[in-house]
Design a protein around this motif. Structure first.
Motif, PDB file in Angstrom:
ATOM      1  N   UNK A   1       0.867  -1.168   0.000  1.00  0.00           N
ATOM      2  CA  UNK A   1       0.000   0.000   0.000  1.00  0.00           C
ATOM      3  C   UNK A   1       0.907   1.222   0.000  1.00  0.00           C
ATOM      4  N   UNK A   2       0.722   2.109  -0.981  1.00  0.00           N
ATOM      5  CA  UNK A   2       1.611   3.252  -1.106  1.00  0.00           C
ATOM      6  C   UNK A   2       0.876   4.569  -1.205  1.00  0.00           C
ATOM      7  N   UNK A   3       1.630   5.621  -1.498  1.00  0.00           N
ATOM      8  CA  UNK A   3       1.077   6.968  -1.581  1.00  0.00           C
ATOM      9  C   UNK A   3      -0.003   7.078  -2.659  1.00  0.00           C
ATOM     10  N   UNK A   4       0.190   6.397  -3.781  1.00  0.00           N
ATOM     11  CA  UNK A   4      -0.822   6.450  -4.842  1.00  0.00           C
ATOM     12  C   UNK A   4      -2.144   5.869  -4.354  1.00  0.00           C
ATOM     13  N   UNK A   5      -2.070   4.784  -3.585  1.00  0.00           N
ATOM     14  CA  UNK A   5      -3.289   4.183  -3.020  1.00  0.00           C
ATOM     15  C   UNK A   5      -3.953   5.155  -2.041  1.00  0.00           C
ATOM     16  N   UNK A   6      -3.127   5.855  -1.257  1.00  0.00           N
ATOM     17  CA  UNK A   6      -3.670   6.818  -0.291  1.00  0.00           C
ATOM     18  C   UNK A   6      -4.345   7.985  -1.011  1.00  0.00           C
ATOM     19  N   UNK A   7      -3.742   8.460  -2.081  1.00  0.00           N
ATOM     20  CA  UNK A   7      -4.342   9.571  -2.836  1.00  0.00           C
ATOM     21  C   UNK A   7      -5.713   9.187  -3.379  1.00  0.00           C
ATOM     22  N   UNK A   8      -5.848   7.963  -3.851  1.00  0.00           N
ATOM     23  CA  UNK A   8      -7.128   7.523  -4.414  1.00  0.00           C
ATOM     24  C   UNK A   8      -8.235   7.512  -3.364  1.00  0.00           C
ATOM     25  N   UNK A   9      -7.896   7.257  -2.113  1.00  0.00           N
ATOM     26  CA  UNK A   9      -8.905   7.233  -1.054  1.00  0.00           C
ATOM     27  C   UNK A   9      -9.389   8.641  -0.698  1.00  0.00           C
ATOM     28  N   UNK A  10      -8.540   9.639  -0.925  1.00  0.00           N
ATOM     29  CA  UNK A  10      -8.884  11.050  -0.672  1.00  0.00           C
ATOM     30  C   UNK A  10      -9.293  11.291   0.788  1.00  0.00           C
ATOM     31  N   UNK A  11      -8.590  10.660   1.700  1.00  0.00           N
ATOM     32  CA  UNK A  11      -8.875  10.865   3.124  1.00  0.00           C
ATOM     33  C   UNK A  11      -7.832  11.773   3.777  1.00  0.00           C
ATOM     34  N   UNK A  12      -6.794  12.143   3.028  1.00  0.00           N
ATOM     35  CA  UNK A  12      -5.804  13.102   3.497  1.00  0.00           C
ATOM     36  C   UNK A  12      -5.767  14.241   2.493  1.00  0.00           C
ATOM     37  N   UNK A  13      -6.040  15.486   2.931  1.00  0.00           N
ATOM     38  CA  UNK A  13      -6.001  16.619   2.000  1.00  0.00           C
ATOM     39  C   UNK A  13      -4.672  16.695   1.259  1.00  0.00           C
ATOM     40  N   UNK A  14      -4.729  17.089   0.005  1.00  0.00           N
ATOM     41  CA  UNK A  14      -3.552  17.115  -0.854  1.00  0.00           C
ATOM     42  C   UNK A  14      -2.393  17.876  -0.222  1.00  0.00           C
ATOM     43  N   UNK A  15      -2.696  18.992   0.450  1.00  0.00           N
ATOM     44  CA  UNK A  15      -1.627  19.822   0.996  1.00  0.00           C
ATOM     45  C   UNK A  15      -0.914  19.173   2.182  1.00  0.00           C
ATOM     46  N   UNK A  16      -1.530  18.128   2.773  1.00  0.00           N
ATOM     47  CA  UNK A  16      -0.904  17.464   3.903  1.00  0.00           C
ATOM     48  C   UNK A  16      -0.105  16.225   3.496  1.00  0.00           C
ATOM     49  N   UNK A  17      -0.242  15.779   2.261  1.00  0.00           N
ATOM     50  CA  UNK A  17       0.439  14.556   1.821  1.00  0.00           C
ATOM     51  C   UNK A  17       1.957  14.631   1.941  1.00  0.00           C
ATOM     52  N   UNK A  18       2.592  15.788   1.626  1.00  0.00           N
ATOM     53  CA  UNK A  18       4.052  15.827   1.775  1.00  0.00           C
ATOM     54  C   UNK A  18       4.527  15.621   3.203  1.00  0.00           C
TER      55      UNK A  18
END
Length: 484
Positions: free
Chosen positions: A178-195
């Motif tokens: 399970x990686x960052x791409x999988x996390x982005x698809x779920x959209x449970x962490x706002x984009x600005x907080x991903x880094x």
């Protein structure tokens, strides 16, 4: 995408820099601007940018003092200083405080700035890898603590950032990766907080650790449709992370047994219950029935055993460890190549894993029967072998087997030795001793009872045959296996 804070006291210069550069092409995004170092320091605290591009000479607080204050407060964003020809002393001070580079305003161009951004990008990538690699060891050690029920350890400190709080989400996806791409698809962490997020995965559970500023809002849509169960907690102070993680994992346990999906707030203080001690007896019963090759009884016994975990809301980690251990054990008994931990089934609920394991046990039993019934090229000898495997506990004589196969007893005895390389009695003894070894390893039965269970009339005779085949007594063998 890396974030940038632009700091320049002359507004037209700041706008010129911002509008002339193709930031996105290099993986950067300007998120804020400031006209002096004091304003910039507040924005660093709020946005925690990856890169600060700052003029050196400014009113209120200059760029060198800004860099110095940021470092003292624990912010390790990259700095690129903008200077003029007569500011070399300031540039030297900035480099001593850890600035990545400086650019003379006179020679500032798109090409020059792109070169600087490429260098900074490499630095940020390296820092990100080092940070995550170092934290993985902390997360791994903490996993053992929180799943065992503890929450305190002075050796497991979470990095603390000024004016920031930690958000924790535990995702029960069931996959091996399970990686960052999988996390982005779920959209449970706002984009600005991903880094500012770390991922830690174990047994099909990925925990997301993400940092937010104290004054930032972090609202989650609990009504969004999600394919997995996700427990979230926070934002909390960094020193509360172990307790918060434990709380999220406890909530995930409840969701696992309910086969629920969606986003759930973790408010549980429930402890990590350990397995019911009587499960060991249920496990031994499953093993006993498996060796009897009674498929229907095996499924009933397995169902009873598996339900006991749910009754105690046993932690997922404990249940999956038991499933993996049993899977390898039954694979070994049946002669099938044992699966490694990474090959364990993907499952998102207790019920699903139980059904998968029941199917595997039946497969192992079928393979064991198939292997035992095709040991020679003679159908009648295979028939005898199958009978010995299934009835080794009973008293078996050559006279009975000759009637069973409709063969002369002397002919059957000679043919069996020719096809297997062993006499009938030696073959039967080996079957009995192999079963006895399993009982000695997986039960606490007395030696006499083990001998009786595998078909020996007396303990002394059982001990004699066991030592002849294995080279040690039953008691010595049990002690040896305990020490291995």
């Amino acid at each position: 995408m890396w974030t940038i804070l632009l700091v320049e006291d002359e507004g037209f210069v700041r706008r010129s820099i911002r509008n002339s550069m193709r930031w996105e092409e290099k993986g950067f995004q300007v998120v804020a601007e400031a006209g002096n170092g004091l304003e910039a320091l507040e924005l660093i605290r709020k946005h925690r940018p990856h890169l600060v591009i700052s003029d050196i000479r400014m009113p209120v607080m200059d760029g060198v003092e800004l860099l110095k204050q940021a470092r003292q407060e624990g912010f390790y964003c990259r700095f690129v200083m903008l200077s003029v020809l007569n500011e070399f002393d300031y540039v030297q001070q900035a480099m001593e405080y850890g600035a990545s580079n400086y650019v003379l305003k006179l020679y500032l161009s798109v090409e020059k700035m792109h070169e600087v951004l490429e260098k900074v990008d490499l630095e940020l990538q390296q820092l990100n890898r080092m940070s995550l690699r170092n934290m993985q060891d902390v997360y791994d050690a903490a996993w053992g603590i929180v799943t065992a029920g503890g929450i305190e350890s002075p050796l497991l400190a979470m990095p603390s950032y000024p004016a920031e709080r930690l958000m924790i989400k535990a995702i029960l996806h069931g996959h091996t990766a399970f990686g960052m791409d999988d996390l982005r698809q779920l959209k449970i962490v706002p984009q600005e907080f991903l880094p500012h997020a770390h991922l830690f995965s174990k047994i099909g559970i990925t925990t997301v650790f993400s940092w937010v500023s104290a004054d930032q809002t972090y609202k989650l849509d609990t009504h969004v449709k999600l394919p997995y169960a996700i427990a979230y907690a926070g934002p909390v102070a960094s020193d509360e992370w172990l307790h918060t993680w434990k709380s999220a994992l406890c909530k995930l346990n409840e969701l696992w047994y309910k086969a629920a999906t969606g986003l759930f707030l973790s408010t549980s203080d429930r402890g990590m219950d350990q397995p019911d001690p009587s499960l060991w007896q249920e496990e031994r019963e499953v093993l006993r029935i498996f060796e009897l090759k009674q498929k229907e009884a095996l499924l009933q016994s397995w169902h009873t055993y598996w339900e006991r975990y749910q009754a105690f809301v046993t932690p997922i980690a404990v249940v999956k460890e038991a499933a993996g251990r049993l899977d390898r054990l039954f694979a070994h008994i049946s002669g099938v190549r044992a699966r490694s931990e990474s090959e364990m089934p993907e499952s998102v609920s207790h019920r699903q894993l139980g059904e998968i394991m029941a199917g595997r046990l039946c497969h192992y039993m079928d393979e064991m029967v198939k292997r035992q019934h095709t040991l020679t090229d003679h159908p009648e000898i295979n028939k005898v072998i199958a009978y010995l495997e299934n009835n080794y506990r009973e008293e078996i004589t050559l006279e009975f087997l000759s009637r069973y196969t409709a063969m002369d007893d002397k002919y059957l005895s000679g043919l069996f030795k020719k096809k297997t390389g062993k006499t009938l009695i030696h073959y039967l003894h080996e079957i009995r001793i192999e079963q006895a070894r399993r009982f000695l390893e997986h039960t606490d039965w007395p030696v006499a009872l083990v001998g009786e269970k595998v078909g020996f009339a007396t303990e002394s005779y059982f001990t004699k045959i066991f030592k002849r085949i294995t080279g040690m007594t039953p008691s010595a063998y049990r002690q040896y296996r305990l020490e291995v």
